[in-house]
Design a protein around this motif. Structure first.
Motif, PDB file in Angstrom:
ATOM      1  N   VAL A   1       0.858  -1.174   0.000  1.00 47.52           N
ATOM      2  CA  VAL A   1       0.000   0.000   0.000  1.00 47.52           C
ATOM      3  C   VAL A   1       0.905   1.238   0.000  1.00 47.52           C
ATOM      4  CG1 VAL A   1      -1.841   1.269   1.137  1.00 47.52           C
ATOM      5  CG2 VAL A   1      -1.781  -1.236   1.270  1.00 47.52           C
ATOM      6  N   VAL A   2       0.775   2.036  -1.047  1.00 49.04           N
ATOM      7  CA  VAL A   2       1.579   3.251  -1.180  1.00 49.04           C
ATOM      8  C   VAL A   2       0.682   4.448  -0.890  1.00 49.04           C
ATOM      9  CG1 VAL A   2       2.952   4.687  -2.738  1.00 49.04           C
ATOM     10  CG2 VAL A   2       3.103   2.181  -2.884  1.00 49.04           C
ATOM     11  N   PHE A   3       1.060   5.244   0.088  1.00 49.24           N
ATOM     12  CA  PHE A   3       0.335   6.471   0.406  1.00 49.24           C
ATOM     13  C   PHE A   3       1.030   7.642  -0.309  1.00 49.24           C
ATOM     14  CE2 PHE A   3      -0.880   3.691   3.870  1.00 49.24           C
ATOM     15  CZ  PHE A   3      -2.215   4.001   4.070  1.00 49.24           C
ATOM     16  N   VAL A   4       0.252   8.417  -1.049  1.00 52.30           N
ATOM     17  CA  VAL A   4       0.795   9.538  -1.811  1.00 52.30           C
ATOM     18  C   VAL A   4       0.301  10.844  -1.203  1.00 52.30           C
ATOM     19  CG1 VAL A   4       0.895  10.675  -4.064  1.00 52.30           C
ATOM     20  CG2 VAL A   4       0.930   8.179  -3.917  1.00 52.30           C
ATOM     21  N   ASN A   5       1.210  11.778  -1.002  1.00 50.59           N
ATOM     22  CA  ASN A   5       0.871  13.120  -0.545  1.00 50.59           C
ATOM     23  C   ASN A   5       0.318  13.899  -1.742  1.00 50.59           C
ATOM     24  OD1 ASN A   5       0.803  15.710   0.552  1.00 50.59           O
ATOM     25  ND2 ASN A   5       2.706  15.440   1.688  1.00 50.59           N
ATOM     26  N   THR A   6      -0.951  14.305  -1.665  1.00 49.82           N
ATOM     27  CA  THR A   6      -1.623  14.884  -2.832  1.00 49.82           C
ATOM     28  C   THR A   6      -1.480  16.398  -2.945  1.00 49.82           C
ATOM     29  OG1 THR A   6      -3.700  15.131  -1.605  1.00 49.82           O
ATOM     30  CG2 THR A   6      -3.348  13.054  -2.785  1.00 49.82           C
ATOM     31  N   LYS A   7      -0.845  17.041  -1.987  1.00 50.54           N
ATOM     32  CA  LYS A   7      -0.796  18.507  -2.024  1.00 50.54           C
ATOM     33  C   LYS A   7       0.202  18.997  -3.068  1.00 50.54           C
ATOM     34  CE  LYS A   7       2.885  19.685   1.232  1.00 50.54           C
ATOM     35  NZ  LYS A   7       3.232  20.450   2.443  1.00 50.54           N
ATOM     36  N   GLU A   8       0.108  20.288  -3.394  1.00 47.54           N
ATOM     37  CA  GLU A   8       1.109  20.928  -4.236  1.00 47.54           C
ATOM     38  C   GLU A   8       2.266  21.393  -3.351  1.00 47.54           C
ATOM     39  OE1 GLU A   8      -0.922  22.741  -8.231  1.00 47.54           O
ATOM     40  OE2 GLU A   8      -0.774  24.062  -6.479  1.00 47.54           O
ATOM     41  N   PHE A   9       3.462  21.093  -3.776  1.00 49.75           N
ATOM     42  CA  PHE A   9       4.656  21.466  -3.019  1.00 49.75           C
ATOM     43  C   PHE A   9       5.255  22.740  -3.625  1.00 49.75           C
ATOM     44  CE2 PHE A   9       4.146  16.909  -2.649  1.00 49.75           C
ATOM     45  CZ  PHE A   9       4.367  16.669  -1.301  1.00 49.75           C
ATOM     46  N   THR A  10       5.479  23.736  -2.795  1.00 49.35           N
ATOM     47  CA  THR A  10       6.146  24.969  -3.228  1.00 49.35           C
ATOM     48  C   THR A  10       7.556  24.968  -2.665  1.00 49.35           C
ATOM     49  OG1 THR A  10       4.055  26.194  -3.269  1.00 49.35           O
ATOM     50  CG2 THR A  10       6.082  27.488  -3.205  1.00 49.35           C
ATOM     51  N   VAL A  11       8.526  25.090  -3.552  1.00 46.47           N
ATOM     52  CA  VAL A  11       9.926  24.943  -3.181  1.00 46.47           C
ATOM     53  C   VAL A  11      10.712  26.163  -3.657  1.00 46.47           C
ATOM     54  CG1 VAL A  11      11.964  23.454  -3.313  1.00 46.47           C
ATOM     55  CG2 VAL A  11       9.674  22.457  -3.490  1.00 46.47           C
ATOM     56  N   ARG A  12      11.587  26.663  -2.797  1.00 46.36           N
ATOM     57  CA  ARG A  12      12.478  27.754  -3.179  1.00 46.36           C
ATOM     58  C   ARG A  12      13.721  27.165  -3.838  1.00 46.36           C
ATOM     59  NH1 ARG A  12      11.235  32.673  -0.993  1.00 46.36           N
ATOM     60  NH2 ARG A  12      13.335  33.388  -1.448  1.00 46.36           N
ATOM     61  N   TRP A  13      14.220  27.856  -4.859  1.00 44.39           N
ATOM     62  CA  TRP A  13      15.433  27.412  -5.535  1.00 44.39           C
ATOM     63  C   TRP A  13      16.382  28.593  -5.729  1.00 44.39           C
ATOM     64  CZ3 TRP A  13      16.781  29.915  -9.954  1.00 44.39           C
ATOM     65  CH2 TRP A  13      15.782  30.602 -10.636  1.00 44.39           C
TER      66      TRP A  13
ATOM     67  N   ILE B   1      15.663  18.879 -10.237  1.00 39.96           N
ATOM     68  CA  ILE B   1      15.390  20.119 -10.979  1.00 39.96           C
ATOM     69  C   ILE B   1      16.643  20.988 -11.066  1.00 39.96           C
ATOM     70  CG2 ILE B   1      14.196  22.342 -10.768  1.00 39.96           C
ATOM     71  CD1 ILE B   1      11.694  20.837 -10.048  1.00 39.96           C
ATOM     72  N   THR B   2      17.351  21.152  -9.944  1.00 40.19           N
ATOM     73  CA  THR B   2      18.536  22.014  -9.972  1.00 40.19           C
ATOM     74  C   THR B   2      19.642  21.445 -10.843  1.00 40.19           C
ATOM     75  OG1 THR B   2      19.276  20.965  -7.895  1.00 40.19           O
ATOM     76  CG2 THR B   2      18.084  23.060  -7.723  1.00 40.19           C
ATOM     77  N   SER B   3      19.628  20.154 -11.095  1.00 41.61           N
ATOM     78  CA  SER B   3      20.658  19.566 -11.946  1.00 41.61           C
ATOM     79  C   SER B   3      20.526  19.995 -13.403  1.00 41.61           C
ATOM     80  CB  SER B   3      20.612  18.035 -11.852  1.00 41.61           C
ATOM     81  OG  SER B   3      19.403  17.525 -12.414  1.00 41.61           O
ATOM     82  N   VAL B   4      19.320  20.398 -13.819  1.00 40.56           N
ATOM     83  CA  VAL B   4      19.117  20.836 -15.215  1.00 40.56           C
ATOM     84  C   VAL B   4      18.788  22.320 -15.303  1.00 40.56           C
ATOM     85  CG1 VAL B   4      18.343  18.548 -15.921  1.00 40.56           C
ATOM     86  CG2 VAL B   4      16.651  20.220 -15.167  1.00 40.56           C
ATOM     87  N   LEU B   5      18.684  22.987 -14.146  1.00 36.98           N
ATOM     88  CA  LEU B   5      18.206  24.364 -14.142  1.00 36.98           C
ATOM     89  C   LEU B   5      19.202  25.329 -14.778  1.00 36.98           C
ATOM     90  CD1 LEU B   5      15.786  26.021 -13.370  1.00 36.98           C
ATOM     91  CD2 LEU B   5      16.731  26.304 -11.086  1.00 36.98           C
TER      92      LEU B   5
END
Length: 341
Positions: free
Chosen positions: A91-103, A158-162
């Protein structure tokens, strides 16, 4: 005792829910008869059997697995709990929210520009927003081989290709290399589309990307600030004069010092220059009128002299053409020595 212990019903739930965790896998090996499934707000529960998704449950609440879950599983609808057996399923539980991340860029990105042969070193920072979109792909590429997946894992990807994407879209949309902020919206839109295509490969979508600021090297930023202030001033001459007067009157340049003497000299030269410009402007107009009248008078005088200087017989002139002295028939002017014949 072991026999009865295996028969105890278990509760399938994500107890230690973390905001920075994208998914979590229930670690028990078997679901026993009479077990319950608990789905909390912001979670989806995915039943996986032999690497294949059997069912996705998205409504929060408590569920009896025997009667409310198994009948909806794809290939396990007819599963019956045996005397001493449980249902082997993940059983895999997935966090459904949108994640906001600073870069932020770790190192300056060298943007090609004609003004600097080695490129313009630029740093940037901002935010991006993502969420899990395609559960099938996400289970296949990530959850099927890992026990958990964190926001930092996505950020690292993401930062690896940013850096390469910043270079691409700054070169494409950065019409003014010294004012990239004016094109930040277009640059952000292009990067978001490229990142979205990159992360769809693991079932994640980028729903937002924003460049908050571009940062230049200190010497370049000082040049940009100075250029902006100059363009706002307009008349640099008057600005310099006003600045020096303000500095002297405010006491920043003390009298008798070298700085004050130099400033006073420069101010005096500038003021004298402005006065000379004004005088030359007025004198030029008057001089132009005077020279015109002088030329007219000279023309009249020469006309009068010319009319009486040469006799009709073509002999020696009665008056010297050089100094105007009267000639008594001599070959040379007795006054200036000009040859007359």
């Amino acid at each position: 005792m072991v026999f009865f212990k295996n028969q105890f019903a278990n509760v399938v739930e994500w107890e230690e829910f973390r905001d920075d965790m994208i998914f979590w896998k229930w670690s028990n090996k078997e679901i026993k008869k009479g077990s319950k499934l608990i789905i909390r707000p912001g979670q989806d529960a995915i039943f996986v059997h032999n690497g294949r998704i059997e069912g996705i449950f998205q409504d929060e609440g408590d569920y009896n697995i025997d009667s409310q879950i198994i009948p909806f599983l794809s290939t396990l609808k007819g599963f019956k709990f045996g005397f001493n057996s449980g249902m082997r399923v993940e059983v895999v539980f997935v966090n459904t929210k949108e994640f906001t991340v600073r870069w932020g860029t770790q190192n300056p990105v060298m943007i090609p520009t004609p003004q600097l042969p080695g490129g313009m070193p630029i740093r940037a920072n901002g935010t991006f927003v993502f969420k899990v979109k395609d559960y099938v792909t996400f289970i296949d590429k990530i959850a099927g081989v890992r026990e958990s997946y964190l926001v930092d894992d996505v950020k690292l990807r993401i930062t690896s290709v940013l850096d390469s994407l910043l270079m691409k879209w700054i070169s494409t949309e950065g019409k003014d290399m010294f004012n990239l902020q004016a094109n930040a919206a277009e640059i952000s839109r292009g990067i978001r589309e490229d990142l979205d295509m990159e992360l769809l490969d693991i079932g994640i979508t980028i729903s937002g990307f924003q460049v908050m600021s571009f940062n230049y090297p200190p010497e370049i930023q000082a040049m940009i600030t100075k250029n902006a202030s100059h363009s706002m001033i307009g008349d640099m001459g008057r600005y310099q004069q006003a600045s020096m007067i303000d500095a002297i009157s405010s006491g920043k340049l003390q009298s008798g010092g070298m700085a004050a003497d130099a400033a006073g000299m420069m101010m005096g030269m500038n003021i004298a220059k402005e006065m000379m410009k004004g005088m030359n402007g007025d004198g030029g107009q008057q001089g132009g009128n005077g020279s015109g009248s002088g030329q007219q008078g000279s023309s009249n005088a020469s006309g009068q002299q010319g009319s009486g200087s040469a006799p009709s017989g073509g002999g020696k002139p009665n008056f010297c053409p050089n100094c105007g002295a009267k000639n008594e028939g001599a070959n040379f002017c007795p006054n200036c020595g000009q040859k007359l014949g």
